[in-house]
Design a protein around this motif. Structure first.
Motif, PDB file in Angstrom:
ATOM      1  N   PHE A 159     -33.830  10.626  30.006  1.00  0.00           N
ATOM      2  CA  PHE A 159     -34.190  10.006  30.919  1.00  0.00           C
ATOM      3  C   PHE A 159     -33.537   8.891  31.470  1.00  0.00           C
ATOM      4  CE2 PHE A 159     -36.719   8.242  34.851  1.00  0.00           C
ATOM      5  CZ  PHE A 159     -37.292   9.028  34.854  1.00  0.00           C
ATOM      6  N   PHE A 160     -32.609   8.977  32.206  1.00  0.00           N
ATOM      7  CA  PHE A 160     -31.489   8.256  32.810  1.00  0.00           C
ATOM      8  C   PHE A 160     -32.559   6.726  33.534  1.00  0.00           C
ATOM      9  CE2 PHE A 160     -28.179  11.165  32.826  1.00  0.00           C
ATOM     10  CZ  PHE A 160     -27.918  10.289  31.535  1.00  0.00           C
ATOM     11  N   ASP A 161     -32.413   5.506  33.161  1.00  0.00           N
ATOM     12  CA  ASP A 161     -33.157   4.071  33.452  1.00  0.00           C
ATOM     13  C   ASP A 161     -32.833   3.490  35.009  1.00  0.00           C
ATOM     14  OD1 ASP A 161     -34.529   4.047  31.050  1.00  0.00           O
ATOM     15  OD2 ASP A 161     -32.873   2.748  29.946  1.00  0.00           O
ATOM     16  N   VAL A 162     -32.002   4.599  35.206  1.00  0.00           N
ATOM     17  CA  VAL A 162     -31.239   3.941  36.751  1.00  0.00           C
ATOM     18  C   VAL A 162     -30.183   5.464  37.263  1.00  0.00           C
ATOM     19  CG1 VAL A 162     -30.902   1.525  35.988  1.00  0.00           C
ATOM     20  CG2 VAL A 162     -29.079   2.755  35.858  1.00  0.00           C
ATOM     21  N   VAL A 163     -30.660   5.275  38.334  1.00  0.00           N
ATOM     22  CA  VAL A 163     -29.827   6.405  38.657  1.00  0.00           C
ATOM     23  C   VAL A 163     -27.773   5.661  38.339  1.00  0.00           C
ATOM     24  CG1 VAL A 163     -29.069   7.725  41.148  1.00  0.00           C
ATOM     25  CG2 VAL A 163     -31.534   7.123  40.181  1.00  0.00           C
ATOM     26  N   SER A 164     -27.237   6.356  38.266  1.00  0.00           N
ATOM     27  CA  SER A 164     -25.949   6.217  37.313  1.00  0.00           C
ATOM     28  C   SER A 164     -25.079   7.838  37.996  1.00  0.00           C
ATOM     29  CB  SER A 164     -25.468   5.671  36.712  1.00  0.00           C
ATOM     30  OG  SER A 164     -24.762   6.428  36.087  1.00  0.00           O
ATOM     31  N   VAL A 165     -24.314   7.502  38.663  1.00  0.00           N
ATOM     32  CA  VAL A 165     -22.916   8.292  39.227  1.00  0.00           C
ATOM     33  C   VAL A 165     -22.334   8.891  37.867  1.00  0.00           C
ATOM     34  CG1 VAL A 165     -20.778   9.250  40.073  1.00  0.00           C
ATOM     35  CG2 VAL A 165     -22.756   7.876  41.034  1.00  0.00           C
ATOM     36  N   GLY A 166     -21.944   7.688  37.366  1.00  0.00           N
ATOM     37  CA  GLY A 166     -20.860   7.591  35.741  1.00  0.00           C
ATOM     38  C   GLY A 166     -21.577   8.037  34.783  1.00  0.00           C
ATOM     39  N   ALA A 167     -23.022   7.542  34.595  1.00  0.00           N
ATOM     40  CA  ALA A 167     -23.562   7.895  32.981  1.00  0.00           C
ATOM     41  C   ALA A 167     -24.052  10.090  33.202  1.00  0.00           C
ATOM     42  CB  ALA A 167     -24.515   7.278  33.296  1.00  0.00           C
ATOM     43  N   THR A 168     -24.650  10.401  34.835  1.00  0.00           N
ATOM     44  CA  THR A 168     -24.634  11.299  35.027  1.00  0.00           C
ATOM     45  C   THR A 168     -24.018  12.471  34.567  1.00  0.00           C
ATOM     46  OG1 THR A 168     -25.920  10.767  36.937  1.00  0.00           O
ATOM     47  CG2 THR A 168     -25.281  13.127  36.558  1.00  0.00           C
ATOM     48  N   ILE A 169     -22.344  11.888  35.196  1.00  0.00           N
ATOM     49  CA  ILE A 169     -21.400  13.281  35.562  1.00  0.00           C
ATOM     50  C   ILE A 169     -20.540  12.806  33.975  1.00  0.00           C
ATOM     51  CG2 ILE A 169     -19.101  13.351  35.426  1.00  0.00           C
ATOM     52  CD1 ILE A 169     -19.494  12.528  38.513  1.00  0.00           C
ATOM     53  N   ASN A 170     -20.916  11.788  32.332  1.00  0.00           N
ATOM     54  CA  ASN A 170     -19.692  11.735  31.511  1.00  0.00           C
ATOM     55  C   ASN A 170     -20.741  12.360  31.078  1.00  0.00           C
ATOM     56  OD1 ASN A 170     -17.523  10.532  30.619  1.00  0.00           O
ATOM     57  ND2 ASN A 170     -18.907   8.691  30.715  1.00  0.00           N
ATOM     58  N   VAL A 171     -22.544  11.828  30.251  1.00  0.00           N
ATOM     59  CA  VAL A 171     -23.334  13.219  29.813  1.00  0.00           C
ATOM     60  C   VAL A 171     -23.345  14.312  30.317  1.00  0.00           C
ATOM     61  CG1 VAL A 171     -25.966  13.011  29.107  1.00  0.00           C
ATOM     62  CG2 VAL A 171     -24.806  10.747  29.409  1.00  0.00           C
ATOM     63  N   MET A 172     -23.552  14.821  30.920  1.00  0.00           N
ATOM     64  CA  MET A 172     -22.911  16.325  32.079  1.00  0.00           C
ATOM     65  C   MET A 172     -21.662  16.803  30.802  1.00  0.00           C
ATOM     66  SD  MET A 172     -23.189  17.607  35.639  1.00  0.00           S
ATOM     67  CE  MET A 172     -21.483  16.949  36.094  1.00  0.00           C
ATOM     68  N   LEU A 173     -20.887  16.079  31.184  1.00  0.00           N
ATOM     69  CA  LEU A 173     -19.738  16.217  30.035  1.00  0.00           C
ATOM     70  C   LEU A 173     -19.973  16.780  28.861  1.00  0.00           C
ATOM     71  CD1 LEU A 173     -16.574  14.290  31.621  1.00  0.00           C
ATOM     72  CD2 LEU A 173     -17.506  16.433  32.504  1.00  0.00           C
ATOM     73  N   ALA A 174     -20.305  15.946  27.929  1.00  0.00           N
ATOM     74  CA  ALA A 174     -20.547  15.864  26.721  1.00  0.00           C
ATOM     75  C   ALA A 174     -21.970  17.383  26.836  1.00  0.00           C
ATOM     76  CB  ALA A 174     -21.367  14.513  26.289  1.00  0.00           C
ATOM     77  N   ALA A 175     -21.971  17.536  27.729  1.00  0.00           N
ATOM     78  CA  ALA A 175     -23.455  17.777  27.021  1.00  0.00           C
ATOM     79  C   ALA A 175     -23.307  20.090  27.030  1.00  0.00           C
ATOM     80  CB  ALA A 175     -24.893  17.885  27.685  1.00  0.00           C
ATOM     81  N   THR A 176     -22.234  19.933  27.755  1.00  0.00           N
ATOM     82  CA  THR A 176     -21.757  21.085  28.265  1.00  0.00           C
ATOM     83  C   THR A 176     -21.300  22.469  26.722  1.00  0.00           C
ATOM     84  OG1 THR A 176     -18.901  20.340  27.894  1.00  0.00           O
ATOM     85  CG2 THR A 176     -20.985  20.696  30.636  1.00  0.00           C
ATOM     86  N   LEU A 177     -20.888  21.325  26.019  1.00  0.00           N
ATOM     87  CA  LEU A 177     -20.723  22.411  24.703  1.00  0.00           C
ATOM     88  C   LEU A 177     -20.900  22.257  23.154  1.00  0.00           C
ATOM     89  CD1 LEU A 177     -16.885  21.816  25.004  1.00  0.00           C
ATOM     90  CD2 LEU A 177     -17.916  24.220  25.778  1.00  0.00           C
ATOM     91  N   ALA A 178     -22.779  21.753  24.012  1.00  0.00           N
ATOM     92  CA  ALA A 178     -23.952  21.159  23.026  1.00  0.00           C
ATOM     93  C   ALA A 178     -24.317  22.129  22.270  1.00  0.00           C
ATOM     94  CB  ALA A 178     -24.186  20.161  23.425  1.00  0.00           C
ATOM     95  N   GLU A 179     -24.990  22.227  21.433  1.00  0.00           N
ATOM     96  CA  GLU A 179     -25.519  23.514  20.747  1.00  0.00           C
ATOM     97  C   GLU A 179     -27.220  23.506  21.826  1.00  0.00           C
ATOM     98  OE1 GLU A 179     -26.934  23.680  16.388  1.00  0.00           O
ATOM     99  OE2 GLU A 179     -24.399  23.544  16.252  1.00  0.00           O
ATOM    100  N   GLY A 180     -27.291  24.034  22.449  1.00  0.00           N
ATOM    101  CA  GLY A 180     -28.798  23.968  23.270  1.00  0.00           C
ATOM    102  C   GLY A 180     -29.320  24.134  24.136  1.00  0.00           C
TER     103      GLY A 180
END
Ligand code: EPZ
Length: 420
Positions: A159-180
Motif C-alpha cells: 500500500f503506497f503512502d502517496v500516489v506516485s507515478v514513479g513508484a507505481t511503475i518501478n514496483v510494477m516492473l520489479a514484480a513482473t518476474l516475482a514468484e506469486g
C-alpha cells in the motif's frame, strides 16, 4: 548554448500532430530490459533528449539498439552485460530510476546512480524502496547510488503512502518476474502507467487493473520481446491546447486521446474557450474574452501538475483573478518570477499563486527554469508584445520534440539561435 527567440502577437492556426508520450516512453525503454529473449520494436517514441539519454544508458548496459527511424527503436536486451548504471547520464535524468526495478526483476541485482530531473521540489524515492523491500530485496544507498539485491523476489501486498507515478511503475516492473502475486494499492492511474502495463503484458507479463486504484501482478517466469506503439503525449497535447487558447487561435491537435485531456478541456471550457472533440483529435477556438479560473493540481484524472505552468501563463492575461494551487510539487512556481519580468501580476504564497490578469505582457529575456516552465515561457512569448528570448532551453529539449518547428507551422514567429 542555444536560445529560443519568440516575437509575440501571432494567432496560432492550423493542425499540429502530437508525438508519443515522454513519460510513457521513458519508462517503456528501461522496461525493455526485461525481455530475456527476442527484440522489442517500439514505435511512436518522441525524438527528445531524455530518450536519447536512455538509449545511451541502454547501450552502456550491453543492449543492442537499432534506430529504425526517428521514432522507432529496436532493443535487444538478451545479452545484457552489466547491472551497473552509474554514469553522468543516469544522474541527469529522473526516469533512470526505472533501471532499478527492471534490473532487479531480471537479474536480482542492480546498482543505479540516484536520479536527477527537473528542480521542482524534493523528489524522494522512499516509496520505490518500500516496494522493492516488500518484494524481498535488500536496498542500500551508498556513494550516491541505490544498490538492490535479492535471492528471489516474492509477490506481496503493498500500500503506497502517496500516489506516485514513479513508484507505481518501478514496483510494477520489479514484480513482473516475482514468484506469486503482488497487489499494489493507492497507485497512480496516469495514462502512462497504463501504457507501461500494456507494454509489459505484450511482453508476456500478467498485470491487471492498471488505471484503477489497485494493480494485480501475477509473476511470470520470463518476458520476451514484442512490438509496441507508445500512446500520444497528454502533456504535449495540453501545452498546444493552452497555446491555442492563449493566442485566441484555431488549432486542431491530432493524434491525441481526448479522454486523457478531459481535465484540461474542462478548465478551458470554464474559461470560455470552445473545445470540439473528435475520435483522435481536439480543436480549440476562442470567440469571446476568456476569464480567470482556479486550478488545483491532482493525480490523474485530476488537473496535471505538468500542465500547471503553461496554464498559469494563460491565466496571467485573462480578465479577473485566478488561484493556482500546486499540490504535487512544492517548488513549481519558479517560472512566475520569470513571468513577472514580462509584466504579470502574481503573488506566490507557498504552493499557491494568486494571479490577477493583466492587459498585456511585454517581451523580455527569461529562463526556462525546468521542462514545463520552458514550454510555459514559449507561450508567454507568443502572447507578449515584442521579442522574448528564452535561455536554458536544454530543459525544453529534454521533453518537447521539435518545439519551435511545431509552433512555426502554426504561424508563430519563433527561431532557435546560438549564443556564445
Ligand atoms: C512523474 O514524476 C513525472 N516524471 C513528472 O513529470 C510528474 O510531474 C509526476 O510524475 C507527477 O505526475 C516522469 O514520469 C519521468 P511522483 P515522479 O512519484 O514519478 C512524492 C515532467 O515535467 N513521492 O508521481 O518522480 C513526490 O515528492 C515531469 O514531465 C514521495 O513522497 O513523480 C511528489 O510529491 C516533472 N515518495 C508526489 O509523490 C516517493 O517515493 C508525486 O511524485 C515518490 C514520490
Amino acid at each position: 548554448m542555444e536560445r529560443l527567440v519568440v516575437n509575440g502577437g501571432c494567432t496560432l492556426k492550423g493542425e499540429v500532430n502530437i508525438n508519443g508520450a515522454k513519460n510513457a516512453a521513458v519508462a517503456i525503454l528501461p522496461a525493455a530490459i526485461l525481455a530475456s529473449e527476442g527484440k522489442c520494436i517500439i514505435e511512436n517514441i518522441p525524438d527528445i533528449e531524455d530518450v536519447h539519454c536512455l538509449e545511451r544508458i541502454l547501450r552502456s548496459l550491453g543492449c543492442g539498439i537499432n534506430k529504425i527511424d526517428d521514432n522507432t527503436l529496436e532493443i535487444d536486451a538478451s545479452d545484457i552485460t552489466s547491472v551497473n548504471a552509474c554514469t553522468e547520464e543516469v544522474r541527469r535524468m529522473r526516469a533512470s530510476y526505472y533501471f532499478i526495478g527492471g534490473l532487479l526483476a531480471r537479474f536480482k541485482s542492480a546498482r543505479v546512480e540516484l536520479p536527477g530531473g527537473c528542480p521542482i521540489g524534493v523528489r524522494p524515492i522512499d516509496q520505490h524502496i518500500k516496494g522493492f523491500e516488500a518484494l524481498g530485496a535488500e536496498v542500500t544507498i551508498e556513494h550516491g547510488a541505490v544498490a538492490v539485491k535479492a535471492n528471489k523476489l516474492i509477490g506481496a501486498n503493498i500500500f503506497f503512502d502517496v500516489v506516485s507515478v514513479g513508484a507505481t511503475i518501478n514496483v510494477m516492473l520489479a514484480a513482473t518476474l516475482a514468484e506469486g502475486t503482488t497487489i499494489l494499492e493507492n497507485v497512480a492511474k496516469e495514462p502512462h502507467v497504463v501504457d507501461v502495463a500494456n507494454f509489459l503484458n505484450s511482453m508476456g507479463a500478467d498485470i491487471k487493473g492498471a488505471g484503477t486504484d489497485i494493480i494485480r501482478i501475477k509473476g511470470v517466469s520470463a518476458l520476451r520481446g514484442c512490438n509496441y506503439s507508445v500512446i500520444p503525449d497528454q502533456i504535449e497535447a495540453g501545452t498546444f491546447m493552452i497555446a491555442a487558447a492563449a493566442t485566441r487561435g484555431d488549432v486542431t491537435i491530432t493524434n491525441v486521446i481526448p479522454k486523457h485531456l478531459e481535465s484540461i478541456s474542462a478548465k478551458l471550457i470554464e474559461m470560455g474557450a470552445i473545445i470540439e472533440e473528435g475520435d483522435d483529435c481536439i480543436r480549440v477556438t476562442v470567440d469571446k474574452p476568456l476569464k480567470g479560473v482556479n486550478i488545483k493540481t491532482a493525480p490523474y484524472p485530476g488537473f496535471p501538475t505538468d500542465i500547471q505552468q503553461p496554464m498559469s501563463i494563460l491565466l496571467s492575461k485573462v480578465s479577473g483573478r485566478s488561484i493556482v494551487t500546486e499540490t504535487i510539487w512544492e517548488n513549481r512556481h519558479k517560472h512566475l518570477d520569470e513571468l513577472k519580468k514580462m509584466g504579470a501580476s502574481v503573488k506566490v504564497e507557498g504552493r499557491t499563486a494568486i494571479m490577477d490578469g493583466v492587459e498585456k505582457l511585454t517581451g523580455a529575456i527569461v529562463k526556462a527554469t525546468d521542462l514545463r516552465a520552458g514550454a510555459a515561457m514559449v507561450i508567454a512569448g507568443l502572447i507578449a508584445e515584442g521579442r522574448t528570448e528564452i535561455c536554458d532551453i536544454e530543459h525544453i529539449d529534454r521533453g518537447y520534440p521539435h518545439i519551435e518547428r511545431k509552433f512555426r507551422e502554426l504561424g508563430a514567429d519563433i527561431t532557435r539561435i546560438r549564443v556564445e
